[in-house]
Design an enzyme around this catalytic site. Structure first.
Site, short mmCIF file in Angstrom:
data_model
loop_
_atom_site.label_atom_id
_atom_site.label_comp_id
_atom_site.label_asym_id
_atom_site.label_seq_id
_atom_site.Cartn_x
_atom_site.Cartn_y
_atom_site.Cartn_z
N PRO A 212 0.67 -1.49 0.05
CA PRO A 212 0.01 -0.16 0.05
C PRO A 212 0.90 1.30 -0.04
O PRO A 212 0.29 2.28 -0.60
CB PRO A 212 -0.76 -0.19 1.23
CG PRO A 212 -0.92 -1.53 1.36
CD PRO A 212 0.43 -2.19 1.12
N TYR A 213 2.06 1.23 0.64
CA TYR A 213 2.94 2.45 0.56
C TYR A 213 3.44 2.74 -0.75
O TYR A 213 3.13 4.06 -1.28
CB TYR A 213 3.94 2.17 1.20
CG TYR A 213 5.16 3.31 1.25
CD1 TYR A 213 4.69 4.58 1.63
CD2 TYR A 213 6.44 3.07 0.79
CE1 TYR A 213 5.75 5.71 1.40
CE2 TYR A 213 7.38 4.01 0.75
CZ TYR A 213 6.98 5.40 0.99
OH TYR A 213 7.90 6.35 0.97
N GLY A 214 3.68 1.93 -1.49
CA GLY A 214 4.24 2.07 -2.69
C GLY A 214 3.09 2.49 -3.80
O GLY A 214 2.99 3.18 -4.73
#
Length: 406
Positions: A212-214
């Site tokens: 989710p960060y990327g």
């Protein structure tokens, strides 16, 4: 008639009547008050903020005013330091959820002159607040660092990451459009590439983020690119950087994550915590990756080099152009190599515990920095892993409780 035994200063019907003999004394007080008021108004008019205005709310020839979001954080504070050293005017906006007011205080002490630095405590997820900040300040450019940025945490709290990274970037862009701010330097990440089949990574490598960060950063990039297509006056730079280490070579700033976030933090922070005895040892997550020694391979970039890339990007930003650059050394090092360098830098034989892989991690990621070398005349200077860790260790050793100690 007034009875003879009543004093003229007594009250009648809730009103007060003053003895005429006291008038000269009261007139003197009034005159003194008027003089004092006039003096205060004169002094106030000389102050930069008189009339609700300040140097931060006005464009000034020869001065570039940069909004640094997340400027109380690790990377943002180092970027603010560099900008201030280079005579930029800086406004830091941070809600201190990940940043540290101690870093801001260091900067305020280093640059106390009026009109150099201001700090605004605010949440960039609040649209009204963001608009108010832009309405009250004359920004020439934005460096957008503010973001939650832990891969492991993003797999546990994905919605938080989409709100904080993607939605907040959208609000920043809307405010820039409304208030005529036309230069953006965006802090992105190599995590947008996911786990490419071919190394090293170039800027045209397909972006297939796996956490989710990327994904949130990739979505923010897409929004920025779509936004700029319809605005030929926008100058945008997107910097995708790799694993950040190090600290200010002069020992003024360092990395100080909140205690509750240490488990999600960078490997360098965990190494130092183990060396300081804050934690019993270092946990290496994943030893079965398809690499030479079974541990992840990463491209470690010194924070001093990273902020230099941001300043060069700011200087090279041009209207109607979007520059996308990898910011790395071009060399991958394994986690085991990193741990060995950390042991040498600290002089401590850190205990290592090997665990299973962390969800969302990838085996090998390192950059090809040719494009940024050529177009921005930027090359990483601090490439000695042990030396970067030694510099960071000196700060950590003298600040075992972060900015709360020295």
């Amino acid at each position: 008639m007034i009875p003879l035994n009543r004093r003229a200063s007594q009250t009648r019907g809730g009103m007060e009547y003053f003895d005429a003999r006291r008038k000269p004394h009261n007139v003197g007080k009034v005159i003194a008050a008027l003089v004092l008021t006039t003096l205060c108004i004169f002094i106030l008019k000389q102050s930069p903020g008189f009339g609700g205005s300040s140097v931060f709310s006005r464009h000034e020839p020869g001065v570039t005013h940069v909004l640094v979001t997340g400027g109380a954080g690790y990377i943002g504070s180092h970027a603010s330091l560099r900008l201030l050293k280079d005579n930029y005017r800086v406004t830091i906006v941070d809600n201190l959820s990940r940043g540290n007011m101690g870093a801001v205080k260091v900067l305020q002490e280093l640059f106390p002159q009026p009109g150099r630095l201001q700090f605004i405590y605010a949440d960039l997820g609040d649209q009204k607040t963001v608009n108010k900040i832009f309405a009250e300040n004359a920004f020439d450019a934005v460096m957008h660092f503010a973001a939650v940025a832990y891969v492991g945490e993003s797999t546990l709290e994905p919605l938080r990451y989409y709100h904080n990274i993607t939605s907040n970037t959208l609000l920043i862009l809307e405010a820039m459009a409304s208030h005529g701010v036309k230069t953006l330097i965006y802090s992105s990440t190599c995590a947008t590439y996911g786990e490419p089949e071919k190394m090293p990574i170039v800027e045209t490598t397909r972006q297939l983020p796996i956490n989710p960060y990327g994904k949130a950063k990739k979505m923010a990039e897409d929004i920025i690119l779509d936004f700029t297509k319809g605005r030929k006056d926008m100058a945008v730079m997107i910097l995708r950087y790799f694993n950040v280490i190090g600290s200010d070579p002069e020992g003024r700033l360092g990395e100080a994550p909140r205690p509750e976030l240490r488990e999600h933090g960078r490997i360098s922070g965990a190494c130092f915590d183990a060396a300081l005895g804050i934690i019993p040892g270092l946990k290496v997550k994943g030893t079965d990756y398809p690499t030479t020694d079974g541990t992840c391979i990463r491209d470690y970039i010194d924070v001093t080099d990273l902020v230099d890339a941001h300043v060069k990007a700011l200087n090279k930003a041009e209207p109607s152009k979007v520059g996308i650059y990898n910011v790395g050394t071009g060399r991958g090092r394994s986690v085991k190599e990193f741990v060995d360098a950390c042991k040498k830098a600290t002089g401590v034989n850190i205990k290592i515990e090997y665990l299973s892989r962390r969800p969302g991690d990838y085996a090998e990621v390192y950059s090809d920095p040719t494009k940024i070398n050529t177009e921005l005349n930027w090359t990483a200077q601090y490439t000695d892993l042990k030396e970067s860790l030694s510099v960071a260790w000196r700060w950590q050793k003298s600040h075992p409780r972060g900015y709360g100690s020295n």
